[in-house]
Scaffold this active site. Sequence first.
Site, PDB file in Angstrom:
ATOM      1  N   PHE A  68       2.036  19.504  38.209  1.00 37.35           N
ATOM      2  CA  PHE A  68       1.515  20.651  38.977  1.00 37.35           C
ATOM      3  C   PHE A  68       2.473  21.039  40.087  1.00 37.35           C
ATOM      4  CE2 PHE A  68      -2.995  20.485  37.592  1.00 37.35           C
ATOM      5  CZ  PHE A  68      -3.029  19.219  36.991  1.00 37.35           C
ATOM      6  N   ASP A  69       2.771  22.319  40.175  1.00 39.82           N
ATOM      7  CA  ASP A  69       3.392  22.853  41.383  1.00 39.82           C
ATOM      8  C   ASP A  69       2.367  22.751  42.517  1.00 39.82           C
ATOM      9  OD1 ASP A  69       5.120  24.506  43.098  1.00 39.82           O
ATOM     10  OD2 ASP A  69       3.565  26.024  42.781  1.00 39.82           O
ATOM     11  N   ALA A  70       2.839  22.734  43.762  1.00 38.74           N
ATOM     12  CA  ALA A  70       1.922  22.584  44.906  1.00 38.74           C
ATOM     13  C   ALA A  70       1.612  23.920  45.599  1.00 38.74           C
ATOM     14  CB  ALA A  70       2.504  21.594  45.910  1.00 38.74           C
ATOM     15  N   THR A 103      -0.205  26.995  43.973  1.00 40.43           N
ATOM     16  CA  THR A 103      -0.885  26.521  42.761  1.00 40.43           C
ATOM     17  C   THR A 103      -2.068  25.630  43.137  1.00 40.43           C
ATOM     18  OG1 THR A 103       1.224  26.640  41.608  1.00 40.43           O
ATOM     19  CG2 THR A 103      -0.526  25.342  40.560  1.00 40.43           C
TER      20      THR A 103
END
Lengths: 218, 218
Positions: free
Chosen positions: A8-10, A13
């Site tokens: 996951f991008d942070a 997102t």
Amino acid sequence: MTIRAYIFDAYGTLFDVHSVMEELEILFPEKGEAISQTWRRKQVEYFFLRQVMGRYKPFDQVTKDSLLYAINESGQSADESMLDHMLERYRQLKHYDEVEEVLKQLEGKELIVFSNGSENMIHPLMEFSGLNSLFTKTISADEIKQYKPSPAAYAYALEKAGVKREEVLFMSSNGWDISGAKSFGFNTAWINRNGLPTEELHLEPDAVYEDLSGILHW
Amino acid sequence: MTIRAYIFDAYGTLFDVHSVMEELEILFPEKGEAISQTWRRKQVEYFFLRQVMGRYKPFDQVTKDSLLYAINESGQSADESMLDHMLERYRQLKHYDEVEEVLKQLEGKELIVFSNGSENMIHPLMEFSGLNSLFTKTISADEIKQYKPSPAAYAYALEKAGVKREEVLFMSSNGWDISGAKSFGFNTAWINRNGLPTEELHLEPDAVYEDLSGILHW
């Protein structure tokens, strides 16, 4: 192919970068939204520019620089202590509503955060959010000083994940990040929170969802 | 140090990329300005992204792709023939008012255009504008398939100019281009046509002018 790592991008997102808007609005009445939008736009532009120019600076510096630009552009001014104050707020961004529930439903899987955020930014944020324990690891692009969307950045995350490239499902709300991940060879799910058109880079995402709960149907 | 080569960026610096706005407004009533702004923003973003991802495509393709994105974002749609039509208009951009007079005053000097524009875009534009004969040469970054602001692009222009790095005065209206040129080691004059703040990249331009006539006082 089975997905063995969910990456996951942070920023954008998991976390709402514009959750600082209210604070900016208090500091700069009627300018909060414009500053917040420009801040993010320039922050991302500066990742790209520093990557292209070969002049890496860590995320905290770039985030401060881009905030100063945004404040200047709005015709306001800021001193060092105000910039530091806002940077501190960036370690307390709100996460999106559905994030916790989605992560809980994926419990037991390899769940990884991979961010351009330097360790002094992303780690405190993960702690503050209470999401930390739901992930198996958090990887910062700063560890190799190569920003996404450079292939070197995704290669580093892949190495840390310890799976095959095609066993990764990569999620981001940022079109440029999805393009970079797809270009590198990850499976990609674009979390299109703002209803934007697909980037015209001939690197379509494999799936598009309105929010993260969509990935439960992957 | 004496300046022996004056190197000019083209799009935004000599030519007004928004001079297509009226045409866009006819095709997409009340959306012309938004499409024109998004078009340019995405075009530049796509230069950066393709450079970072290592996926070069020439300027005409990127310009078409970014136009399609801009039209989609405005909630409109376009077919191939309309995109080609607008690309043709991009070969007929207007140059800024002062350009011709400034160039005439610099007659006899080494005056070079250095653009991200591919040859099939920048050469017809130079011809159409009538400015061609005022320059000694036009260099396209497409000749080495490296977009500005990568150091490789400026190195190529320098090689073609045949002077020393510190003998170049580089002019651009684009903050990112000035940052890249300064990072490479050119003298830089930022033609700040829109009264924007300086980029916060710790690469200040050597001079800032409102339009090109300022360089006559360098």
